[in-house]
Design a protein around this motif. Structure first.
Motif, PDB file in Angstrom:
ATOM      1  N   ALA A  11       0.823  -1.381   0.034  1.00  0.00           N
ATOM      2  CA  ALA A  11      -0.064   0.057   0.034  1.00  0.00           C
ATOM      3  C   ALA A  11       0.872   1.288   0.165  1.00  0.00           C
ATOM      4  O   ALA A  11       1.895   1.122   0.500  1.00  0.00           O
ATOM      5  N   GLU A  12       0.242   2.261  -0.546  1.00  0.00           N
ATOM      6  CA  GLU A  12       1.103   3.530  -0.544  1.00  0.00           C
ATOM      7  C   GLU A  12       1.160   4.090   0.770  1.00  0.00           C
ATOM      8  O   GLU A  12      -0.001   4.201   1.503  1.00  0.00           O
ATOM      9  N   ALA A  13       2.273   4.693   1.150  1.00  0.00           N
ATOM     10  CA  ALA A  13       2.554   5.212   2.308  1.00  0.00           C
ATOM     11  C   ALA A  13       2.635   6.741   2.485  1.00  0.00           C
ATOM     12  O   ALA A  13       3.180   7.121   1.190  1.00  0.00           O
ATOM     13  N   ASP A  14       2.245   7.596   3.239  1.00  0.00           N
ATOM     14  CA  ASP A  14       2.332   8.960   3.113  1.00  0.00           C
ATOM     15  C   ASP A  14       3.858   9.132   3.291  1.00  0.00           C
ATOM     16  O   ASP A  14       4.612   8.906   3.976  1.00  0.00           O
ATOM     17  N   PRO A  15       4.213  10.151   2.290  1.00  0.00           N
ATOM     18  CA  PRO A  15       5.651  10.575   2.204  1.00  0.00           C
ATOM     19  C   PRO A  15       6.036  11.356   3.478  1.00  0.00           C
ATOM     20  O   PRO A  15       5.250  11.794   4.031  1.00  0.00           O
ATOM     21  N   ALA A  20       6.793   4.932   4.851  1.00  0.00           N
ATOM     22  CA  ALA A  20       7.277   5.160   3.555  1.00  0.00           C
ATOM     23  C   ALA A  20       8.712   4.607   2.974  1.00  0.00           C
ATOM     24  O   ALA A  20       9.122   4.550   1.873  1.00  0.00           O
ATOM     25  N   ILE A  21       9.638   4.435   4.043  1.00  0.00           N
ATOM     26  CA  ILE A  21      10.554   3.731   4.001  1.00  0.00           C
ATOM     27  C   ILE A  21      10.568   2.191   3.905  1.00  0.00           C
ATOM     28  O   ILE A  21      10.689   1.635   4.931  1.00  0.00           O
ATOM     29  N   ARG A  22      10.600   1.730   2.741  1.00  0.00           N
ATOM     30  CA  ARG A  22      10.406   0.311   2.518  1.00  0.00           C
ATOM     31  C   ARG A  22      10.817   0.078   1.093  1.00  0.00           C
ATOM     32  O   ARG A  22      11.061   1.011   0.149  1.00  0.00           O
ATOM     33  N   PRO A  23      11.091  -1.070   0.546  1.00  0.00           N
ATOM     34  CA  PRO A  23      11.335  -1.594  -0.763  1.00  0.00           C
ATOM     35  C   PRO A  23      10.425  -1.171  -1.658  1.00  0.00           C
ATOM     36  O   PRO A  23       9.258  -1.066  -1.306  1.00  0.00           O
TER      37      PRO A  23
END
Length: 98
Positions: A11-15, A20-23
């Motif tokens: 799933a998209e994470a909030d910038p 958001a720190i993931r492959p």
């Protein structure tokens, strides 16, 4: 459970957030994790009929657990483990949790 597992990895994470720190691409280890999760869920599903047959006739009480020395849980179990609390050393002189 499978949807939750999949969403947590894709799933998209909030910038600007830690999420958001993931492959950015599918990891080979995720395939192994997914197969393991599917296997565990399938095995649990096979046990469902046996689980429904179980009947608890004598519940274990808190008083019985206290008498057996299980309760209350020791104070040290309420805190994270720390290598600084131990004097054990590994083969190269590093601290080791035992």
């Amino acid at each position: 459970m499978l949807e939750q597992w999949f969403d947590s990895r894709t799933a998209e994470a909030d910038p600007g957030t830690l999420a958001a720190i993931r492959p950015t691409t599918w990891q080979q280890t995720w395939t192994s994790e997914l197969l393991e999760l599917i296997t565990v869920l399938a095995l649990l599903a096979e046990l469902r009929p046996q689980q429904e047959e179980l009947e608890v006739t004598d519940r274990i009480t808190a008083a019985e657990l206290r008498k057996a020395g299980v309760l209350p849980a020791p104070e040290w179990t309420r805190h994270p483990a720390s290598v600084l609390d131990h004097h054990e050393e590994g083969p190269e002189g590093q601290f080791a949790l035992l």
